[in-house]
Design an enzyme around this catalytic site. Sequence first.
Site, PDB file in Angstrom:
ATOM      1  CE1 TYR A 135      22.248 -29.191  35.886  1.00 17.41           C
ATOM      2  CE2 TYR A 135      21.101 -29.195  37.990  1.00 17.41           C
ATOM      3  CZ  TYR A 135      21.581 -28.515  36.892  1.00 17.41           C
ATOM      4  OH  TYR A 135      21.399 -27.161  36.792  1.00 17.41           O
TER       5      TYR A 135
ATOM      6  CG  HIS B 281      26.713 -26.580  29.679  1.00 20.23           C
ATOM      7  ND1 HIS B 281      27.020 -25.911  30.831  1.00 20.23           N
ATOM      8  CD2 HIS B 281      27.284 -25.899  28.662  1.00 20.23           C
ATOM      9  CE1 HIS B 281      27.747 -24.851  30.522  1.00 20.23           C
ATOM     10  NE2 HIS B 281      27.932 -24.826  29.217  1.00 20.23           N
TER      11      HIS B 281
END
EC number: 4.2.1.10
Length: 148
Positions: free
Chosen positions: A23, A101
Amino acid sequence: MPKLLLLHGPNLNRLGTREPERYGRLTLQDIETRLRSICDAAGVQLCSAQSNHEGELIDRIHAAADEGVEFIVINPAALTHTSVGLRDALLAVALPFIEVHLSNVHAREAFRQHSYLSDIAEGVITGLGADGYDFAARAAIRRMGGQA
């Protein structure tokens, strides 16, 4: 002044420390600072919220319609794959939105490859890390009639 709502779903408050190899190392605050700069330059007011609770996100979506929000950028996180309620809230307010995302959900586990939101979104940006938020904000601003 046009309003853009930035919504973050469960666990995104842990950005920067949660699986940084997947991430990234930017925090949620870092991402919001970048988007605030983009929005300020375009004369757009940025409102943002993060919650680990589905109902709070639904309440925020409902409130957006009453507050004059014109567009939503949302990373529903894990709720992407499970939340009919989030879908119904977005349909109920009829505000355009872009789904974002950080990771490429299509390169991950099979259960992460289904979204309850993608088919009703203006667009979906996945796998481009924090840059995906920047692209989504710029696209939203243009769709609201601004320059980004």
